[in-house]
Write a protein that holds these residues in place. Sequence first.
Motif, mmCIF file in Angstrom:
data_model
loop_
_atom_site.group_PDB
_atom_site.id
_atom_site.type_symbol
_atom_site.label_atom_id
_atom_site.label_comp_id
_atom_site.label_asym_id
_atom_site.label_seq_id
_atom_site.Cartn_x
_atom_site.Cartn_y
_atom_site.Cartn_z
ATOM 1 N N UNK A 140 0.825 -1.210 0.000
ATOM 2 C CA UNK A 140 0.000 0.000 0.000
ATOM 3 C C UNK A 140 0.855 1.253 0.000
ATOM 4 N N UNK A 141 1.902 1.223 0.789
ATOM 5 C CA UNK A 141 2.773 2.385 0.837
ATOM 6 C C UNK A 141 3.479 2.581 -0.487
ATOM 7 N N UNK A 142 3.972 1.509 -1.013
ATOM 8 C CA UNK A 142 4.817 1.583 -2.197
ATOM 9 C C UNK A 142 4.081 2.076 -3.432
ATOM 10 N N UNK A 143 2.840 1.664 -3.549
ATOM 11 C CA UNK A 143 2.101 2.016 -4.764
ATOM 12 C C UNK A 143 1.857 3.522 -4.873
ATOM 13 N N UNK A 144 1.991 4.235 -3.756
ATOM 14 C CA UNK A 144 1.767 5.676 -3.819
ATOM 15 C C UNK A 144 3.000 6.451 -4.278
ATOM 16 N N UNK A 145 4.145 5.817 -4.315
ATOM 17 C CA UNK A 145 5.294 6.571 -4.800
ATOM 18 C C UNK A 145 6.086 5.841 -5.884
ATOM 19 N N UNK A 146 5.577 4.698 -6.316
ATOM 20 C CA UNK A 146 6.201 4.029 -7.449
ATOM 21 C C UNK A 146 5.121 3.336 -8.254
ATOM 22 N N UNK A 147 5.216 3.418 -9.560
ATOM 23 C CA UNK A 147 4.170 2.826 -10.383
ATOM 24 C C UNK A 147 4.339 1.320 -10.528
ATOM 25 N N UNK A 148 4.434 0.635 -9.396
ATOM 26 C CA UNK A 148 4.616 -0.811 -9.452
ATOM 27 C C UNK A 148 3.361 -1.517 -9.943
ATOM 28 N N UNK A 222 13.701 11.624 -10.864
ATOM 29 C CA UNK A 222 12.312 12.051 -10.787
ATOM 30 C C UNK A 222 11.515 11.078 -9.924
ATOM 31 N N UNK A 223 10.734 11.661 -9.047
ATOM 32 C CA UNK A 223 9.969 10.839 -8.105
ATOM 33 C C UNK A 223 8.526 10.731 -8.589
ATOM 34 N N UNK A 224 8.007 9.536 -8.508
ATOM 35 C CA UNK A 224 6.657 9.300 -8.991
ATOM 36 C C UNK A 224 5.666 9.211 -7.843
ATOM 37 N N UNK A 225 5.128 10.343 -7.463
ATOM 38 C CA UNK A 225 4.098 10.306 -6.429
ATOM 39 C C UNK A 225 2.752 10.161 -7.092
ATOM 40 N N UNK A 226 1.980 9.250 -6.579
ATOM 41 C CA UNK A 226 0.690 9.002 -7.216
ATOM 42 C C UNK A 226 -0.466 9.239 -6.257
#
Lengths: 226, 226
Positions: A140-148, A222-226
């Motif tokens: 859950x945490x990871x999906x908000x900052x990486x487009x895994x 570049x950071x991917x925040x979603x």
Amino acid sequence: MKQSIKLTVDAVVFGYEAKTETISVLLVKRKYKPFQGKWALPGGFVLQEESLEDAVERELNEETGLQINYLEQLYTFGQPERDPRSRVVSVAYFGLIKPSNFKIAAATDAEDVQWFKTTELPKLSFDHDKILKLAIARLKGKITYEPIGFQLLDNKFPFSDLEKLYTTLLGRTIDRRNFRKKILSLNILDELDEKISRGSGRPANLFKFNKERYFQLKNEGIIFEI
Amino acid sequence: MKQSIKLTVDAVVFGYEAKTETISVLLVKRKYKPFQGKWALPGGFVLQEESLEDAVERELNEETGLQINYLEQLYTFGQPERDPRSRVVSVAYFGLIKPSNFKIAAATDAEDVQWFKTTELPKLSFDHDKILKLAIARLKGKITYEPIGFQLLDNKFPFSDLEKLYTTLLGRTIDRRNFRKKILSLNILDELDEKISRGSGRPANLFKFNKERYFQLKNEGIIFEI
DNA sequence: GCAAAAGTGTTGTCAGTACACCCATGG
DNA sequence: CCATGGGTGTACTGACAACACTTTTGC
């Protein structure tokens, strides 16, 4: 006294099906003691000359038939009493797949293999409840900052699949227009000249995750925040 | 063949001194082979009935005299060839302290102990370069979303100390006014009715990190982006 | 032509950033 | 009175959130 600690690896493999909009975890029914006949995470002992990554991929394949080439290290669990037999320390890994792309089958060392929805989990062996709980939090945490999330979808997918995935993973509704704007602005999706129709409604354009561009941007910091 | 893998723990302890504005890492000079006389991270074998956390705290204390009660798990390193003697898997931990609050001293198993600036590191034993590199990356990443920096400062500190710490850790200048506004808006600092004068210039107000409020806010799901 | 899902723009709000001067003390 | 570090306010900008109607297809 001589140290005699055994080392195992365990794999938390998450799957997502767009149709049912559920996240599941792959579990195996144990063939041997202890916890014989109980459900557990796939995993097992590390061989003498094999890396941890090789070990977890091998064990996963041996027990479930799955072949995954990317598992990320989650955490190492080493409480002295976590295995009733003897001192066993386990390095846990986690990965994401799209279940319908793979065929699972109980193999050596496992009596049965099955996908379990994360909302309908059985009681697990050892401290695997704890491992799974941590893996879910990390996902859950990871999906908000990486487009895994793209690993959980088909190679080509309509935008609504991605949207549903995020809705499910985050457990809340998201605004369709804002979500689309944000994801497209990341510039890591290619829109294809292909449409898909799923029964009723307007057919959707298909998209593809552009890995090259993603890694290039990532390397530029570049950071991917979603 | 029977599994015979040994398990160790290693500690990456970071220190920060406001005066010199440098981050350092605690290293020990090895007393025994392999890598005798070379610098390495403090650490050693896990005892049969001890948890990983206990092991790393014990080893750290035995080799450096330090007593730290919070070390966070970093990563587990398990490449087969990482130790020339035999198969050794190591669980790495990392922690933060303020060096001047502690006295370090070479103890059993270590010939010498020393703080090294992260910019002036010696060549390390085993794969400790790799471990340290990962720890530094984690530290930089972590400080931007958790106020861990307070562990590196005095109990009571002037705002400028915090500012210098972030400047050093992030490796860039930050705007004093904006930084102050942001940190104070998090509402996790208490301003004291005390001033400190350091030679010349206007005396600074002292602040104190309010742990209770911090953990309360954190439990409410508030994220601290800095 | 209607049900179903896809696609699309505008506006307000808030947080982040840039920027420069006065204040309190020691010597 | 001057050198040194501490303390503060405002205006601009850009990202995020809220919000509803039109389009394309199958039946």
